[in-house]
Motif scaffolding. Sequence first.
Motif, PDB file in Angstrom:
ATOM      1  N   UNK A   1       0.827  -1.202   0.000  1.00 49.31           N
ATOM      2  CA  UNK A   1       0.000   0.000   0.000  1.00 49.31           C
ATOM      3  C   UNK A   1       0.865   1.257   0.000  1.00 49.31           C
ATOM      4  N   UNK A   2       1.897   1.267   0.820  1.00 51.27           N
ATOM      5  CA  UNK A   2       2.797   2.416   0.884  1.00 51.27           C
ATOM      6  C   UNK A   2       3.552   2.598  -0.431  1.00 51.27           C
ATOM      7  N   UNK A   3       3.953   1.503  -1.060  1.00 47.76           N
ATOM      8  CA  UNK A   3       4.640   1.572  -2.348  1.00 47.76           C
ATOM      9  C   UNK A   3       3.729   2.195  -3.402  1.00 47.76           C
ATOM     10  N   UNK A   4       2.476   1.760  -3.428  1.00 47.72           N
ATOM     11  CA  UNK A   4       1.541   2.294  -4.416  1.00 47.72           C
ATOM     12  C   UNK A   4       1.280   3.780  -4.196  1.00 47.72           C
ATOM     13  N   UNK A   5       1.168   4.205  -2.925  1.00 50.64           N
ATOM     14  CA  UNK A   5       0.956   5.620  -2.629  1.00 50.64           C
ATOM     15  C   UNK A   5       2.159   6.449  -3.063  1.00 50.64           C
ATOM     16  N   UNK A   6       3.354   5.955  -2.796  1.00 50.77           N
ATOM     17  CA  UNK A   6       4.563   6.689  -3.182  1.00 50.77           C
ATOM     18  C   UNK A   6       4.657   6.810  -4.694  1.00 50.77           C
ATOM     19  N   UNK A   7       4.319   5.747  -5.389  1.00 53.82           N
ATOM     20  CA  UNK A   7       4.354   5.773  -6.848  1.00 53.82           C
ATOM     21  C   UNK A   7       3.334   6.764  -7.394  1.00 53.82           C
ATOM     22  N   UNK A   8       2.151   6.783  -6.810  1.00 55.41           N
ATOM     23  CA  UNK A   8       1.109   7.712  -7.238  1.00 55.41           C
ATOM     24  C   UNK A   8       1.534   9.153  -6.980  1.00 55.41           C
ATOM     25  N   UNK A   9       2.120   9.406  -5.813  1.00 51.94           N
ATOM     26  CA  UNK A   9       2.575  10.759  -5.487  1.00 51.94           C
ATOM     27  C   UNK A   9       3.671  11.213  -6.438  1.00 51.94           C
ATOM     28  N   UNK A  10       4.558  10.322  -6.793  1.00 55.91           N
ATOM     29  CA  UNK A  10       5.640  10.677  -7.709  1.00 55.91           C
ATOM     30  C   UNK A  10       5.082  11.078  -9.069  1.00 55.91           C
ATOM     31  N   UNK A  11       4.019  10.425  -9.482  1.00 55.92           N
ATOM     32  CA  UNK A  11       3.413  10.732 -10.776  1.00 55.92           C
ATOM     33  C   UNK A  11       2.561  11.995 -10.731  1.00 55.92           C
ATOM     34  N   UNK A  12       1.891  12.233  -9.613  1.00 60.77           N
ATOM     35  CA  UNK A  12       0.967  13.363  -9.524  1.00 60.77           C
ATOM     36  C   UNK A  12       1.631  14.677  -9.155  1.00 60.77           C
ATOM     37  N   UNK A  13       2.719  14.640  -8.425  1.00 57.45           N
ATOM     38  CA  UNK A  13       3.319  15.865  -7.895  1.00 57.45           C
ATOM     39  C   UNK A  13       4.724  16.092  -8.455  1.00 57.45           C
ATOM     40  N   UNK A  14       4.831  16.054  -9.765  1.00 57.77           N
ATOM     41  CA  UNK A  14       6.125  16.257 -10.393  1.00 57.77           C
ATOM     42  C   UNK A  14       6.529  17.723 -10.410  1.00 57.77           C
TER      43      UNK A  14
END
Length: 50
Positions: free
Chosen positions: A25-38
């Motif tokens: 779950x934490x991995x998926x959130x980090x990946x999503x944040x990296x994509x959304x907050x560039x």
Amino acid sequence: MIDENWVKFTQTGSINDYLKYKENENYLKAEENANNYQGTCNKGTEYRGE
């Protein structure tokens, strides 16, 4: 979307299965944040303040 790690945890009740679920779950959130907050800054080297 059903997380297989969560289903496994609910079936076994194992702490290790819960930790696997949280890790994923934490991995998926980090990946999503990296994509959304560039950001919008230019990361290139075209402008060097000259």
